[in-house]
Design a protein around this motif. Structure first.
Motif, short mmCIF file in Angstrom:
data_model
loop_
_atom_site.label_atom_id
_atom_site.label_comp_id
_atom_site.label_asym_id
_atom_site.label_seq_id
_atom_site.Cartn_x
_atom_site.Cartn_y
_atom_site.Cartn_z
N MET A 73 0.81 -1.20 0.00
CA MET A 73 0.00 0.00 0.00
C MET A 73 0.86 1.27 0.00
O MET A 73 0.34 2.35 -0.21
CB MET A 73 -0.90 -0.05 1.22
CG MET A 73 -2.29 0.52 1.06
SD MET A 73 -3.11 0.27 -0.49
CE MET A 73 -4.69 -0.20 0.07
N ASP A 74 2.16 1.12 0.25
CA ASP A 74 3.05 2.28 0.20
C ASP A 74 3.05 2.93 -1.17
O ASP A 74 3.19 4.15 -1.28
CB ASP A 74 4.48 1.90 0.59
CG ASP A 74 4.63 1.64 2.07
OD1 ASP A 74 3.76 2.06 2.85
OD2 ASP A 74 5.63 1.00 2.46
N ASP A 75 2.90 2.12 -2.22
CA ASP A 75 2.89 2.67 -3.57
C ASP A 75 1.70 3.59 -3.78
O ASP A 75 1.81 4.62 -4.44
CB ASP A 75 2.90 1.55 -4.61
CG ASP A 75 1.72 0.61 -4.48
OD1 ASP A 75 1.28 0.33 -3.35
OD2 ASP A 75 1.26 0.11 -5.53
N VAL A 76 0.56 3.28 -3.17
CA VAL A 76 -0.62 4.13 -3.29
C VAL A 76 -0.41 5.43 -2.51
O VAL A 76 -0.82 6.51 -2.97
CB VAL A 76 -1.89 3.39 -2.81
CG1 VAL A 76 -3.09 4.32 -2.82
CG2 VAL A 76 -2.15 2.17 -3.69
N VAL A 77 0.23 5.36 -1.37
CA VAL A 77 0.53 6.56 -0.58
C VAL A 77 1.45 7.49 -1.39
O VAL A 77 1.22 8.71 -1.46
CB VAL A 77 1.17 6.19 0.78
CG1 VAL A 77 1.68 7.43 1.49
CG2 VAL A 77 0.17 5.43 1.64
N ILE A 78 2.45 6.93 -2.02
CA ILE A 78 3.37 7.72 -2.85
C ILE A 78 2.62 8.31 -4.05
O ILE A 78 2.78 9.49 -4.36
CB ILE A 78 4.57 6.87 -3.29
CG1 ILE A 78 5.44 6.54 -2.07
CG2 ILE A 78 5.39 7.59 -4.35
CD1 ILE A 78 6.49 5.49 -2.33
N ALA A 79 1.80 7.49 -4.70
CA ALA A 79 1.02 7.97 -5.85
C ALA A 79 0.09 9.10 -5.43
O ALA A 79 -0.03 10.11 -6.13
CB ALA A 79 0.23 6.83 -6.47
N ARG A 80 -0.57 8.96 -4.28
CA ARG A 80 -1.49 10.00 -3.80
C ARG A 80 -0.71 11.28 -3.48
O ARG A 80 -1.18 12.38 -3.80
CB ARG A 80 -2.26 9.53 -2.58
CG ARG A 80 -3.29 10.56 -2.11
CD ARG A 80 -4.17 10.05 -1.01
NE ARG A 80 -5.04 9.03 -1.57
CZ ARG A 80 -5.45 7.97 -0.89
NH1 ARG A 80 -5.06 7.77 0.35
NH2 ARG A 80 -6.25 7.08 -1.44
#
Length: 122
Positions: A1-8
């Protein structure tokens, strides 16, 4: 889910740069040029400002589109586009598409011709 945090985070940062720049141009630069606050060389001043702003705006718009698509794909949110409950997702895509067309199509093909025609006419 870190990738979604970075994308956001990238998405929000790019939106701030894009919309903040548009607000600055709309509320400060264009009125200053329209009211002759920049002197008699209005067109060169506008073009100098625009030349410095256009690429950061274009990059931010591309980042917004890519991160938005990534988050929609990664979180499997495509079904939301079938529901009027998530009208705001449709609105975001429409605003993004409008500004993308303006920055990549209308601005280079139409705006420059119109500005130079106006400068020659008066």
């Amino acid at each position: 889910m870190d990738d979604v945090v970075i994308a956001r985070a990238l998405h929000v940062l790019a939106v701030v740069i894009w919309i903040g720049g548009v607000a600055m141009v709309t509320m400060v630069v264009l009125p200053a040029i329209r009211h002759d606050d920049v002197g008699p060389n209005r067109l060169p001043v506008f073009e100098a400002i625009e030349r410095r702003f256009v690429w950061p705006a274009r990059i931010a718009t591309v980042v917004v589109g890519l991160t938005g698509f990534y988050m929609t794909q990664r979180l499997e949110l495509w079904e939301r586009f079938r529901s009027s409950e998530f009208w705001w997702m449709h609105a975001m895509v429409c605003v993004w598409l409008l500004f993308t067309v303006v920055l990549f199509v209308a601005e280079p093909l139409i705006l420059h011709r119109w500005l130079h025609a106006r400068a020659k006419a008066g």
